[in-house]
Design an enzyme around this catalytic site. Structure first.
Site, PDB file in Angstrom:
ATOM      1  N   HIS A  18       0.480  -1.055  -0.155  1.00  0.00           N
ATOM      2  CA  HIS A  18      -0.033  -0.033  -0.079  1.00  0.00           C
ATOM      3  C   HIS A  18       0.747   1.538   0.121  1.00  0.00           C
ATOM      4  CE1 HIS A  18      -3.399  -2.651   1.945  1.00  0.00           C
ATOM      5  NE2 HIS A  18      -3.727  -2.212   1.385  1.00  0.00           N
ATOM      6  N   LYS A  42     -18.685  -6.062   7.352  1.00  0.00           N
ATOM      7  CA  LYS A  42     -17.582  -6.623   7.344  1.00  0.00           C
ATOM      8  C   LYS A  42     -16.654  -6.285   9.129  1.00  0.00           C
ATOM      9  CE  LYS A  42     -13.751  -7.739   4.341  1.00  0.00           C
ATOM     10  NZ  LYS A  42     -13.331  -7.239   3.154  1.00  0.00           N
ATOM     11  N   ARG A  91      -1.939  -5.609  -9.013  1.00  0.00           N
ATOM     12  CA  ARG A  91      -0.553  -6.610  -8.284  1.00  0.00           C
ATOM     13  C   ARG A  91      -0.511  -7.607  -9.885  1.00  0.00           C
ATOM     14  NH1 ARG A  91      -2.754  -8.057  -2.407  1.00  0.00           N
ATOM     15  NH2 ARG A  91      -4.286  -7.834  -3.749  1.00  0.00           N
ATOM     16  N   SER A 129      -3.294  -7.631   1.891  1.00  0.00           N
ATOM     17  CA  SER A 129      -3.237  -7.605   4.220  1.00  0.00           C
ATOM     18  C   SER A 129      -3.646  -9.077   4.408  1.00  0.00           C
ATOM     19  CB  SER A 129      -4.225  -6.678   4.391  1.00  0.00           C
ATOM     20  OG  SER A 129      -4.444  -5.070   4.018  1.00  0.00           O
TER      21      SER A 129
HETATM   22  O1  PNS Z   1      -8.833  -2.504   0.064  1.00  0.00           O
HETATM   23  P1  PNS Z   1     -10.204  -3.278  -0.452  1.00  0.00           P
HETATM   24  O2  PNS Z   1     -11.014  -4.410   0.634  1.00  0.00           O
HETATM   25  O3  PNS Z   1     -10.237  -4.009  -2.161  1.00  0.00           O
HETATM   26  O4  PNS Z   1     -11.071  -1.515  -1.172  1.00  0.00           O
HETATM   27  C1  PNS Z   1     -12.369  -2.215  -1.500  1.00  0.00           C
HETATM   28  C2  PNS Z   1     -12.984  -1.030  -1.717  1.00  0.00           C
HETATM   29  C3  PNS Z   1     -13.297   0.102  -0.127  1.00  0.00           C
HETATM   30  C4  PNS Z   1     -12.111  -0.037  -2.716  1.00  0.00           C
HETATM   31  C5  PNS Z   1     -14.420  -0.900  -2.626  1.00  0.00           C
HETATM   32  O5  PNS Z   1     -14.834  -2.105  -1.443  1.00  0.00           O
HETATM   33  C6  PNS Z   1     -15.316   0.730  -2.386  1.00  0.00           C
HETATM   34  O6  PNS Z   1     -15.464   1.557  -2.703  1.00  0.00           O
HETATM   35  N1  PNS Z   1     -16.507   0.595  -1.654  1.00  0.00           N
HETATM   36  C7  PNS Z   1     -17.293   1.245  -1.266  1.00  0.00           C
HETATM   37  C8  PNS Z   1     -18.689   0.894  -1.713  1.00  0.00           C
HETATM   38  C9  PNS Z   1     -19.095   1.366  -3.182  1.00  0.00           C
HETATM   39  O7  PNS Z   1     -18.973   2.181  -3.646  1.00  0.00           O
HETATM   40  N2  PNS Z   1     -19.447   1.066  -4.156  1.00  0.00           N
HETATM   41  C10 PNS Z   1     -19.924   0.832  -5.377  1.00  0.00           C
HETATM   42  C11 PNS Z   1     -18.672   0.410  -6.685  1.00  0.00           C
HETATM   43  S1  PNS Z   1     -18.305  -1.125  -6.568  1.00  0.00           S
END
Ligand code: PNS
Length: 165
Positions: A18, A42, A91, A129
């Site tokens: 990150h 979660k 990645r 993570s």
């Molecule tokens: O580190 P992660 O868990 O891969 O991050 C995922 C994240 C936070 C980027 C994604 O879950 C997110 O943007 N959540 C917010 C809800 C949202 O906007 N959803 C619509 C797009 S799919």
């Protein structure tokens, strides 16, 4: 005008991968907001507040980086923060499919927020993570993949979980 980008994620916890993405994104943007998702569905290993604290403690020398948390839609949060882009690290090819889907959904929701994908440095290609948490949980040494403060808090968290079992 200041160019602001959001770097969203779970960051449970922050990894060196990150940090690599944050450093790369600062070559493009004036300010990067590292935004931890508040996801009531979660439960993570660390609370959102703990994750934010670990990010702040791990990045003390980056004045152009803000640490925050958000709930709801990412694109709404981006608008609220005057950000023009959302950064995600890539990645391997396996990341692409899910990232592509999320980016297209975000574009459908708000066409003015751009998706920027940055390639993780080769040394962090296998860092995540979840893999770090799993290895640490079973006593593996993950100190080369996280900052010293994250490593220390991981060990404390795991010890307290195991003591409570
Ligand atoms: O580190 P992660 O868990 O891969 O991050 C995922 C994240 C936070 C980027 C994604 O879950 C997110 O943007 N959540 C917010 C809800 C949202 O906007 N959803 C619509 C797009 S799919």
């Amino acid at each position: 005008m200041e160019r602001i980008a959001i770097y969203p994620g779970s960051f449970d916890p922050l990894t060196n991968g990150h940090i690599d993405i944050i450093e790369r994104s600062l070559c493009i943007f004036d300010r990067v907001i590292v935004a931890v998702l508040k996801n009531p569905n979660k439960k993570g290993l660390f609370s959102v507040e703990e994750r934010k604290e670990l990010i702040r403690l791990s990045l003390p020398d980056m004045p152009n980086v803000e640490v925050d948390s958000f709930g709801g839609l990412l694109v709404d949060y981006a608008v609220q923060k005057n950000a023009c882009a959302v950064i995600r690290g890539l990645r391997a090819v396996s990341d692409f499919e899910v990232e592509f889907q999320m980016a297209m959904m975000n574009r459908r929701l708000n066409k003015d927020v751009q998706a920027i994908f940055l390639m993780t440095g080769l040394r962090w290609i296998f860092t995540s993570s979840s893999v770090i948490k799993e290895a640490a949980l079973f006593g593996g040494d993950v100190s080369s993949m996280v900052t010293p403060v994250v490593n220390e808090r991981l060990l404390i968290k795991i010890a307290s979980m195991q003591a409570g079992q």
